[in-house]
Design a protein around this motif. Structure first.
Motif, mmCIF file in Angstrom:
data_model
loop_
_atom_site.group_PDB
_atom_site.id
_atom_site.type_symbol
_atom_site.label_atom_id
_atom_site.label_comp_id
_atom_site.label_asym_id
_atom_site.label_seq_id
_atom_site.Cartn_x
_atom_site.Cartn_y
_atom_site.Cartn_z
ATOM 1 N N VAL A 123 0.836 -1.205 0.000
ATOM 2 C CA VAL A 123 0.000 0.000 0.000
ATOM 3 C C VAL A 123 0.869 1.253 0.000
ATOM 4 C CG1 VAL A 123 -0.170 0.152 2.530
ATOM 5 C CG2 VAL A 123 -1.985 1.112 1.096
ATOM 6 N N VAL A 124 2.073 1.168 0.553
ATOM 7 C CA VAL A 124 2.938 2.349 0.668
ATOM 8 C C VAL A 124 3.388 2.872 -0.693
ATOM 9 C CG1 VAL A 124 5.106 3.238 1.577
ATOM 10 C CG2 VAL A 124 3.647 1.802 3.014
ATOM 11 N N PRO A 125 4.008 2.056 -1.569
ATOM 12 C CA PRO A 125 4.394 2.603 -2.878
ATOM 13 C C PRO A 125 3.204 3.101 -3.690
ATOM 14 C CG PRO A 125 4.702 0.217 -2.807
ATOM 15 C CD PRO A 125 4.467 0.664 -1.411
ATOM 16 N N ILE A 126 2.054 2.485 -3.527
ATOM 17 C CA ILE A 126 0.854 2.967 -4.223
ATOM 18 C C ILE A 126 0.509 4.376 -3.758
ATOM 19 C CG2 ILE A 126 -1.629 2.610 -4.523
ATOM 20 C CD1 ILE A 126 -1.089 -0.407 -4.327
ATOM 21 N N CYS A 127 0.538 4.588 -2.449
ATOM 22 C CA CYS A 127 0.238 5.911 -1.895
ATOM 23 C C CYS A 127 1.296 6.934 -2.283
ATOM 24 C CB CYS A 127 0.111 5.822 -0.375
ATOM 25 S SG CYS A 127 -1.361 4.955 0.215
ATOM 26 N N VAL A 128 2.563 6.514 -2.291
ATOM 27 C CA VAL A 128 3.647 7.433 -2.653
ATOM 28 C C VAL A 128 3.488 7.910 -4.094
ATOM 29 C CG1 VAL A 128 6.129 7.590 -3.095
ATOM 30 C CG2 VAL A 128 5.306 6.557 -0.969
ATOM 31 N N ILE A 129 3.194 6.987 -4.996
ATOM 32 C CA ILE A 129 3.023 7.356 -6.408
ATOM 33 C C ILE A 129 1.821 8.275 -6.570
ATOM 34 C CG2 ILE A 129 2.462 6.463 -8.697
ATOM 35 C CD1 ILE A 129 4.063 3.937 -7.935
ATOM 36 N N ALA A 130 0.722 7.934 -5.905
ATOM 37 C CA ALA A 130 -0.472 8.777 -5.993
ATOM 38 C C ALA A 130 -0.209 10.159 -5.404
ATOM 39 C CB ALA A 130 -1.636 8.107 -5.263
ATOM 40 N N PHE A 131 0.567 10.210 -4.321
ATOM 41 C CA PHE A 131 0.898 11.478 -3.683
ATOM 42 C C PHE A 131 1.739 12.351 -4.623
ATOM 43 C CE2 PHE A 131 3.042 14.224 -0.527
ATOM 44 C CZ PHE A 131 1.945 14.599 0.241
#
Length: 268
Positions: A123-131
């Motif tokens: 979930v972390v890399p997904i959130c980082v990319i979206a951020f």
């Protein structure tokens, strides 16, 4: 500050297991607002009152930007101290084993199985990319003159300030660390979010995101985009019961900016 007992959870035994490890009392509405004000009011005062006063005594055209960096760093250091004071008052200890649990400084937990870590970290890399992609959204308002960090780094005078200066490198490193690791994120996702369910129920992540956005009275032009941060910082932190999700996601921005600062520092 009074608190309510932890409410019954609809998320099943996984959340009840966490409460059993180190119980997290729930704040009342005045308690939530009080913690928010203890962070937001000093930051606003530092940005709009103290920083201009300090800058008025300097001759440099960058005086306001420099004073803002210094006083806002101090404000975020205060947030870290505030979290420690609140946790000590609540738990009567600052042992890491307790602090880790009550500030959600643990690996993300799968809401279905209750297991921590593993594939849940995805979930972390997904959130980082979206951020990162969110930076391209046209919701941020124009900043006040002399108060934009990007303008500071992009100006010749700002680059000259950072270049070869160990002092400013240290100040900016502290600024970034206390912004997204030990300051804002630790307070809002680590302390407040786990204690808001008693008042806001399943809408606690939304209330947390709104409070985080409005907290930015010191830089009000970022409030619209900060509201969208709710879905990338508050929601996943609540769903996976881990403040580390919000901390890492938000810190990706700080890492990028510090890389730029380091390049300016090393520039001849």
């Amino acid at each position: 500050m009074t608190s309510l007992p932890p409410p019954a959870s609809a998320e099943g035994s996984a959340e009840r297991d966490i409460a059993a490890e180190n119980p997290i009392p729930q704040l009342t509405l005045p308690g939530v607002i009080g913690v928010w004000a203890a962070a937001a009011v000093p930051m606003a005062g530092l940005a709009w009152v103290l920083a201009p006063l300090l800058a008025s005594g300097w001759e440099s055209p960058l005086a306001l930007a420099q004073s803002l960096i210094v006083v806002l760093t101090a404000g975020m250091v205060w947030q870290f101290i505030l979290v420690l004071l609140l946790v000590h008052k609540e738990q009567r200890t600052l042992r890491w084993s307790v602090v880790r649990d009550v500030l959600w400084l643990r690996a993300p937990r799968d809401p279905r199985t209750g297991r921590r870590g593993g594939r849940t970290w995805l979930v972390v890399p997904i959130c980082v990319i979206a951020f990162a992609l969110m930076e391209f959204l046209p919701f941020e308002l124009a900043p006040a003159t002399g108060r934009d960090f990007g303008d500071f780094l992009g100006s010749p005078d700002g680059q000259a300030t950072v270049s070869g200066s160990w002092l400013w490198l240290g100040v900016l490193l502290a600024f970034f660390v206390f912004n997204t690791v030990l300051g804002e994120e630790l307070l809002f996702r680590g302390y407040l979010l786990p204690r808001m369910r008693g008042v806001f129920g399943s809408w606690d992540w939304i209330a947390n995101g709104v409070l985080f956005a409005v907290y930015h009275l010191h830089v009000p032009w970022v409030i619209p985009i900060a509201l969208i941060d709710t879905f990338l910082l508050s929601l996943p932190s609540r769903r996976y019961q881990s403040a580390l999700v919000g901390i890492i996601t938000h810190s990706a921005q700080s890492l990028f900016l510090f890389t730029l600062v380091l390049m300016l520092f090393l520039a001849p």
